[in-house]
Structure formats: C-alpha cells, structure tokens
Design a protein around this motif. Sequence first.
Motif, PDB file in Angstrom:
ATOM      1  N   PRO A 151       0.806  -1.225   0.000  1.00 19.36           N
ATOM      2  CA  PRO A 151       0.000   0.000   0.000  1.00 19.36           C
ATOM      3  C   PRO A 151       0.840   1.277   0.000  1.00 19.36           C
ATOM      4  O   PRO A 151       0.481   2.271  -0.621  1.00 19.36           O
ATOM      5  CB  PRO A 151      -0.831  -0.132   1.284  1.00 19.36           C
ATOM      6  N   GLU A 152       1.974   1.256   0.705  1.00 21.37           N
ATOM      7  CA  GLU A 152       2.821   2.441   0.750  1.00 21.37           C
ATOM      8  C   GLU A 152       3.503   2.676  -0.595  1.00 21.37           C
ATOM      9  O   GLU A 152       3.702   3.827  -1.011  1.00 21.37           O
ATOM     10  CB  GLU A 152       3.844   2.315   1.880  1.00 21.37           C
ATOM     11  N   LYS A 206       1.306   7.186  -6.449  1.00 17.41           N
ATOM     12  CA  LYS A 206       0.008   7.776  -6.761  1.00 17.41           C
ATOM     13  C   LYS A 206      -0.849   6.852  -7.634  1.00 17.41           C
ATOM     14  O   LYS A 206      -1.508   7.280  -8.578  1.00 17.41           O
ATOM     15  CB  LYS A 206       0.174   9.127  -7.466  1.00 17.41           C
ATOM     16  N   ILE A 207      -0.843   5.568  -7.280  1.00 17.25           N
ATOM     17  CA  ILE A 207      -1.627   4.569  -8.019  1.00 17.25           C
ATOM     18  C   ILE A 207      -2.652   3.968  -7.067  1.00 17.25           C
ATOM     19  O   ILE A 207      -2.285   3.509  -5.976  1.00 17.25           O
ATOM     20  CB  ILE A 207      -0.725   3.450  -8.582  1.00 17.25           C
ATOM     21  N   PRO A 208      -3.939   3.973  -7.396  1.00 14.02           N
ATOM     22  CA  PRO A 208      -4.942   3.328  -6.539  1.00 14.02           C
ATOM     23  C   PRO A 208      -4.558   1.882  -6.260  1.00 14.02           C
ATOM     24  O   PRO A 208      -4.116   1.172  -7.168  1.00 14.02           O
ATOM     25  CB  PRO A 208      -6.234   3.433  -7.340  1.00 14.02           C
ATOM     26  N   ILE A 209      -4.743   1.457  -5.039  1.00 13.46           N
ATOM     27  CA  ILE A 209      -4.276   0.132  -4.633  1.00 13.46           C
ATOM     28  C   ILE A 209      -4.882  -0.976  -5.469  1.00 13.46           C
ATOM     29  O   ILE A 209      -4.222  -1.976  -5.784  1.00 13.46           O
ATOM     30  CB  ILE A 209      -4.571  -0.103  -3.128  1.00 13.46           C
ATOM     31  N   GLN A 210      -6.136  -0.797  -5.894  1.00 13.18           N
ATOM     32  CA  GLN A 210      -6.789  -1.854  -6.664  1.00 13.18           C
ATOM     33  C   GLN A 210      -6.203  -1.988  -8.073  1.00 13.18           C
ATOM     34  O   GLN A 210      -6.356  -3.032  -8.717  1.00 13.18           O
ATOM     35  CB  GLN A 210      -8.302  -1.610  -6.740  1.00 13.18           C
ATOM     36  N   ASN A 211      -5.505  -0.946  -8.556  1.00 11.93           N
ATOM     37  CA  ASN A 211      -4.914  -0.986  -9.890  1.00 11.93           C
ATOM     38  C   ASN A 211      -3.408  -1.250  -9.876  1.00 11.93           C
ATOM     39  O   ASN A 211      -2.787  -1.339 -10.923  1.00 11.93           O
ATOM     40  CB  ASN A 211      -5.163   0.336 -10.635  1.00 11.93           C
ATOM     41  N   PHE A 212      -2.846  -1.348  -8.681  1.00 12.50           N
ATOM     42  CA  PHE A 212      -1.386  -1.434  -8.556  1.00 12.50           C
ATOM     43  C   PHE A 212      -0.915  -2.868  -8.800  1.00 12.50           C
ATOM     44  O   PHE A 212      -1.468  -3.823  -8.282  1.00 12.50           O
ATOM     45  CB  PHE A 212      -0.976  -0.983  -7.155  1.00 12.50           C
ATOM     46  N   LYS A 262      -6.470   1.511   5.534  1.00 16.53           N
ATOM     47  CA  LYS A 262      -7.593   0.872   4.861  1.00 16.53           C
ATOM     48  C   LYS A 262      -7.115   0.123   3.618  1.00 16.53           C
ATOM     49  O   LYS A 262      -7.522  -1.003   3.336  1.00 16.53           O
ATOM     50  CB  LYS A 262      -8.628   1.929   4.482  1.00 16.53           C
ATOM     51  N   LYS A 263      -6.216   0.771   2.863  1.00 20.60           N
ATOM     52  CA  LYS A 263      -5.678   0.121   1.668  1.00 20.60           C
ATOM     53  C   LYS A 263      -4.871  -1.120   2.040  1.00 20.60           C
ATOM     54  O   LYS A 263      -4.903  -2.131   1.345  1.00 20.60           O
ATOM     55  CB  LYS A 263      -4.815   1.116   0.900  1.00 20.60           C
ATOM     56  N   LEU A 264      -4.140  -0.992   3.153  1.00 23.07           N
ATOM     57  CA  LEU A 264      -3.372  -2.135   3.613  1.00 23.07           C
ATOM     58  C   LEU A 264      -4.284  -3.313   3.916  1.00 23.07           C
ATOM     59  O   LEU A 264      -3.999  -4.449   3.545  1.00 23.07           O
ATOM     60  CB  LEU A 264      -2.590  -1.729   4.864  1.00 23.07           C
ATOM     61  N   MET A 265      -5.399  -3.031   4.583  1.00 19.74           N
ATOM     62  CA  MET A 265      -6.358  -4.095   4.900  1.00 19.74           C
ATOM     63  C   MET A 265      -6.890  -4.737   3.621  1.00 19.74           C
ATOM     64  O   MET A 265      -7.016  -5.961   3.521  1.00 19.74           O
ATOM     65  CB  MET A 265      -7.516  -3.513   5.721  1.00 19.74           C
ATOM     66  N   GLU A 266      -7.205  -3.880   2.628  1.00 12.05           N
ATOM     67  CA  GLU A 266      -7.743  -4.407   1.376  1.00 12.05           C
ATOM     68  C   GLU A 266      -6.717  -5.311   0.681  1.00 12.05           C
ATOM     69  O   GLU A 266      -7.046  -6.383   0.174  1.00 12.05           O
ATOM     70  CB  GLU A 266      -8.132  -3.248   0.446  1.00 12.05           C
ATOM     71  N   LYS A 267      -5.476  -4.862   0.673  1.00  9.23           N
ATOM     72  CA  LYS A 267      -4.444  -5.641   0.007  1.00  9.23           C
ATOM     73  C   LYS A 267      -4.183  -6.952   0.725  1.00  9.23           C
ATOM     74  O   LYS A 267      -4.069  -8.011   0.115  1.00  9.23           O
ATOM     75  CB  LYS A 267      -3.151  -4.809  -0.063  1.00  9.23           C
TER      76      LYS A 267
END
Length: 892
Positions: free
Chosen positions: A178-179, A185-191, A870-875
């Motif tokens: 996530p970091e 600057k890339i949304p986590i779902q697209n990274f 939150k992004k970390l949790m999603e990943k």
Amino acid sequence: MPRIVLKCPYLKGGTKKSAAHLSNLVTYMATRSGVEKLPKERRSLPSTLKQGDLIQQIINEFPEAKKLFEYEDYIESKTVENASEFITMALEQNMDKIGQRENYVDYIANRPRVQRLGTHGLFTGGDDEIVLSRIAEEVSNHLGNIWIPIISLRREDAIRTGFDKAEAWHNMLSYFTPELAEAMKIPIQNFRWYAAFHNESHHPHVHMVCYSTEPNEGFLTKKGIEQMKSGLAKNIFKGELQEIYAQQMERRDQLKRESNEALLKLIGEMKTGHAQNPKIEALFLELSEKLKRSNGKKVYGYLQPSLKTLVDELIDELSKEDVVAKAYALWYEMREEVLHSYMDDLPDRLPLSEQKEFKSIKNMIIAEANQFSVESFEFAEMTVIEDSFNDEIPEPHGYEVGEEFNGFDYEQDEVQSRNVLNENAQDFFVDWTDSYKMARELLVGTEDIPQDFEMAQIKLEQEAETGNVLAIYDLGRIYSLGLGVEKNSDAADGYYVKAFAGFQQVESSKPWKYTEYRIGKMHAAGQGTDQDNVKAAEWFQLSAEKKYKYAQYSLGALYHRGQGVKEDLDKAFELYLKSAKQGFPYADFEVAKMYRDGIGTDKDETKSRQYFQRAFKGFESLDQTSKDDKIQYRLGWMLQNGVGAEQDLIRAKDYYQKSANMGNVFSSFALAKMVLKEETTDPDELKKAIEFLQSVSDSDDVSLKDIKNSAAYLLGKLFLEGKVVAKNIAQAIHYFETSNEYGNPWASYQLGKLYLQGKAMPKNIEKAIQYLTSSAEVGNPFSQYLLGKTYLLGKDVPKDKEQAIKWLNLSAEQGNEYAKFFLDNIDKFGEPSVALVVSRLLKHMSKIFEETRMPYGNSNAMKIDSKLLKKLMEKKAAQGHKGNDTDHEMMI
C-alpha cells in the motif's frame, strides 16, 4: 548506521528506447555469467584497464551511480571483483535508459545468482504462481509508465536483518505494497508489482517492476521516493532504527535541558520588555483604525487580505525585537534537532508570521488592536487560571464530631455477648446474633445478598425488640441517613438515646473496653447524649488503656485536633502507631499521612508509602466483612488518587457508588465530581449528580458545612459556564452566595467579578468592591489583582494609585504575573499608550513562547495514515490474510 540505496527509474510506454552507444555495455551485462565464476584467487587482482574504461564511461553517462554501495567498495579497493560488481549494478540501475521492458523482466527473473522460487526468481504479493512469459508480454505491451525500483543493501546488513533471502523480501514487500502504491500515486486496486531477489556477493538487492493497470495513472516525485525509502528503512531496520532514534531522542533531551534554561531567561526578559519601535506603533495604530471600519469577525481567518497582510507585517516587525528574535531562533534550533531525525535536508526557516505553531499570535494582536481606543482605554482581562479553589474530593481524615466509623465496631471477634438484667428497664445485651448478622448483610449488601433497606429495617426492629443494642443503634443510623426511609432526626435521636442507655447499662454490669469505646464515640458525635469531647476522651482513655485498637485510634484523633484534650501531635502519632501495630487500617492511614507531612514525627516518604499500602490492603480486607460506607469511601479516594495503590478510576467509582448507596455524602460528592468530569456521561448519572449537589447545598444539616460549601460553589460555576447545565446567572449567583456564606473567598471573587463586569447582569460597583475586598482581605490573589487594576484605571471607581499598588503588590507576592506587569508599567497608565500595548504584546508573546518552547510532542512517532491503513487491509485481505492481521504501530 544502516543504509538503503533506492533507485527508481522508469521505462516510458509506447517506445523501445535504447542507447546505441552503450550497446556493448548491455552485451557485457547480458553475458556476464563468467564473472560470478571468477576463481577466488583472481577476485582480489587489480581491476583491468577495460573495466576502468567502462567505469569511467558509466560515471560520465550516469553521475548518480557514484552513490551506489558498489562504487564505494570500488573506490576503497579497485579489484576485479569490486569493478565487476559496480559495472553490473550501475547498468541495472539505469536499465530505463539502455534496455527494453520485455527483456528486462526476463533478465531480472533469470539472471545469474537470482534466488529462484520455482523455475525462475520472479515473485509478487500472495502465493499465486507466476508465468514468466505472460508477465513479460504484459509488461512489454503496457502503454503506461513502468517503474523499475532497485533496492540494495550491504551484505552485513542483509544478513543481520534476515533480508538475505527471497522469502523475507516477499513478505516485507507484500506488507509494504500500500505504501508503494501511495508513493506512486496509483490506486491500490490498480497497482501491480513483481520483484526478484539477486543475492550478489557484497550487496544483495531486489529488482522490481511496478505499474498501474490504467495506463494514465501514476507518477513518482522526489518526495514519493523519500517516502518509499523511509518506509523501507522502517520495515527492514526496525529494531536498529528504534535504538538509533532513542539515541537521537536522548541528544534532543539533552539539548532540551540545556536550552530550556536559556529560553526561560529570554522569556523573562520579554515579560518586562519595553518596545521602542516607531514602525510597530504606526502599524498597530493603522491596524486598530482599519479594524474599527471592518465588518465581520475580528479573527485572522475572516479578515480581508489587506488586513491579513498588515497583521503579518506587524508580527514580523515584532519578531525583530531582540528578545523575540533570540527566543524564536532558539525555538527553531530545537525544532531542527527533531527534523534531523528524519530529514537529510532541512527546509528554510519560516518567518514568525508563517510559522503555524505560533498562529495564536495573530489573533492575539488582532484582539489587542481591536480593543485599543485613543478615547477610552481599558486593559482587557488577561487569560489566567483564576479558580484555584480546592473543591476536589477531601482527603479522608480521622474521627471527629459528626463522623461515624462503624465498620470496625462490628467485628465478630471483638464483640462477645454481654447481657444486663434490669427489673425497671428493658434487658439490654450486645451480641452479633445470626439474626443481627442477616440484618447487617441486608443493610449493606453482599455478593450473594442484594441490598434491601426495607427488609434490613424489619430484621433490625425484630432484633432491637430483644434488646440488642447494636440493632437499636443501626435503626438510628437508618433514620439519620435516610436509608430506605425519609430522614427523620427525631426518630433517629430516639433510637440513639435508647442505644446510649443500652451501652451504659451493659458497661455498668462489668467494665468492658468495647462498651467504653462505644460510649465515648456517642459522646463525641452527640448521639443519644450531648456532644462532649471531654467525656469522649475520658471513655476512649479507659478503653485505650486496655489496648483496644479502635479506642487508641479515636483518642489519637482527639489529640490530633485538640478536641476534648490539649492538642498533642506527638501523643496523637504515638496512639495512632499503637493502633496501627495491631492491624487497624484507619490508624495505618493516619500514620502514613503524618510520616508524609512530618507531623508528630519526622518526614519519611518510604514509611509513608508503606503505611498507605498497608492501609489500602486493610481497608480491602475490612470491606469483605463489614461493608462500611466510610471504608468504601476511603478505598474510592485512594484508588482515585493513586494513594497506597495504582490509580484505578473505574474501581474508585464503584466504591464511591457503594458508599453513596449507604448515605455517605463524601462519596456522593466524589461520585458527582467524577461524573461531571467524564467526557461521555450517562444522562441519568448526570441528573443524579446535579440533584445531589443541589440537595446538599440546600440542606439545613450544619454537619455538612464543608460539603455544602464545595457543592454550592461547584453548582455556581456550572450555572455560570452553561456547559453541563443550561446557563442561568440567577442560579449561579444564588449558589455563589450560599458558598460565600461559608466564607469561601473564591465565591466572593466570582460575585465581585460578575457585578463589576455587568455583562450577564446589571453592573453594581458597590457590591463588586464589597465582595472583592472581602475576598482580597483573606488572601485571594485574583481578587487582589482585580481590585488593584480597578483602582489603577479608575474607570468604575475614583482612581487611587496608592490602593492599586497595595493590592497589586499583595497579588504579585503570590506569583500573579499580571499583577507584576501592572506594577512594572505603573507609570504608563495615564493616557492610552501604544508603547504600553506593544509591551503587552511582548508579554502575550512570551506566554505563547513559554507554552510552545518544547516543540517535540510525538514528532518521533511514525504512524500509519487511516486511508493507507484501509488500503493495507484491502491488500492483505486480497492476499488471504485476516482483516486484523496488522503490526502494532512502531515508535522510532
């Protein structure tokens, strides 16, 4: 210190850019397999001329390569091995300029010494199998930018931290995803990212490929690279960075100690400073006039741009004053010491007007300018902590008139049956019968038996009819305290008279230490007989001579306060100590206080702490058997204040509630105070707290004088502030006047200030001066200050400089800084003076510097942003981890 080298080049989408003049270098890199197999004896030979030429060419083309670990090794020792390592890494670090993306993916997955996780070395987050050809084609055909970070460590650092294995890198990068996405600057779902670990001889490193599934997304700035580097260091060198930051914090603390003294000295100079700056005066007058013609709020954020500029200019001009400039410079040195912990290059220093930590200066200046008037000058009320009245929970104290300690009266091992047969009167006895024990359990409640006043009263009445004096006395308590019945002093007195007679008759049959003690206690409290401390002392003496610990304690209390006997603190301590040695916790508590305060004995903090701890344990033990409200009050107080035990507000509140249920007003007051201080309060609890304070304040019970005073004053403040209850000035005045009747100088001060200001009620100068004077005469420093200011300015009363100096001196002697300011500037209070205002500005600024002189806070804490978390949790969820599978926040 451990270091990380991070390079983040990228390959531009849509082209197959290459550098023709470096094609021979690409060939060298791609076919370098023989380098890894150099015989050991050749590795230490001097580098070849060809290597030297290549290195020089690389340095010319890519100057940043000088920052690589491998270049440092080569400069230190120009061997064949070091030259080869540098050439390889330098070319890999600049693959964006000399390579193609499809070839690059294949290269990092299959090059020599890659640590394979199957048929190749490529990996990503999660455990999905990677098809190398598919990834290579995907990357090759991607139309957007592709970043190719290379993360390099020294061999010793990698081994020490466990990052000499592909698995460690896989786990860390999966967590760090996530970091990385945030930095790019890339949304986590697209990274998307892929990596391979290359276990080089000196400097193991990881190659990565990072991009977004949306070609137009993503960009990486210098700040983003710094963010990535900081995060990687935090994750790789956790323990070591904690130690390093601890050392830096120690150095900061040393600087803090050394500079604090100097800064306080500067602040002191500022407090008495006198500005001689015509420009400041001109700017201030201009601001004052413009503010009077300006509409809207007189707050910086609401001002017109031209007025904001004027305020900023005034602040920066003030910051040129020598003492301000020195204080600000020293503050900045302390701030920069903190910034050094996580920044290589410090930002430029900001002028004072742009420094957010001192933004309160702006509104302070606006307030001063807005109130300034050439026609009528009034010194505004400065921000001070006015209310020092101690309405906190009173410390438990020894036995005195009107206070009953009953728990220890009913110890079964102390009370043995005594009977009196009297032909002309009821037969009395003292005994802890089964029926009486049941009544007591119902009265106080136990873990197994709920409190039931009604049934307790029935049981006690049945036992009293048999002549048990203990039950008769408890019925008096029920009516005296209103336990399950309306308070009825006449009924209470009737039972007390009967109980007193009963104890006397039991004693007359045969002298007994217990009845002697109880008779003495009823004399002291005025229960069933006239209140008489002399007789109380006589009865306590009889019992104490028989080494009865409760009588020793009670007699000690009388000597402590000089009640019925001549005050003798040494004798009081001696009696307390005798009682304490027999295991009586009340005596332990008093001995602890006397050791603490050096009363009746020498001060001894160690012994004081030991006796407080003994007292707490003893009270806990007594509470298990007697459930006395005084014991529960003491336990609550000790837990609330951390005396004799660790502070525990939850348990304190529980004990207070149990004690309050038994009618203990001290506990009820303590409970009300706790409820009022709670951030989130139960509405029913809040209502009960207010009702209790009002009932006590309005009570006619003279024995509640201290509590009435405190409760009334507290209610006055509540109604004046209007935060907990609706603001009601009439009610505030009513309760302040009630408290004032008991001689509370703080209530007098509040009344005097209200009548003087005339904002919430009609101004009444005569009453104001009367209240303020009565408060000032008994030493209230704020009443003294307000009187002095009033007489000095002469707005509401005839100006009287002599009276002003008198009261201001008295206030200043008690440490009131604002009174000192008036005295220091006494000759300026004739006509309005801009110089005086500037002096006040300097004083205000000194306060602000004082409040912000240690700019450390939690700046050393590296925290995870909520969005990033939150992004970390999603990943992590996408990788099959539990949603709460997170590391604790790390403080470095």
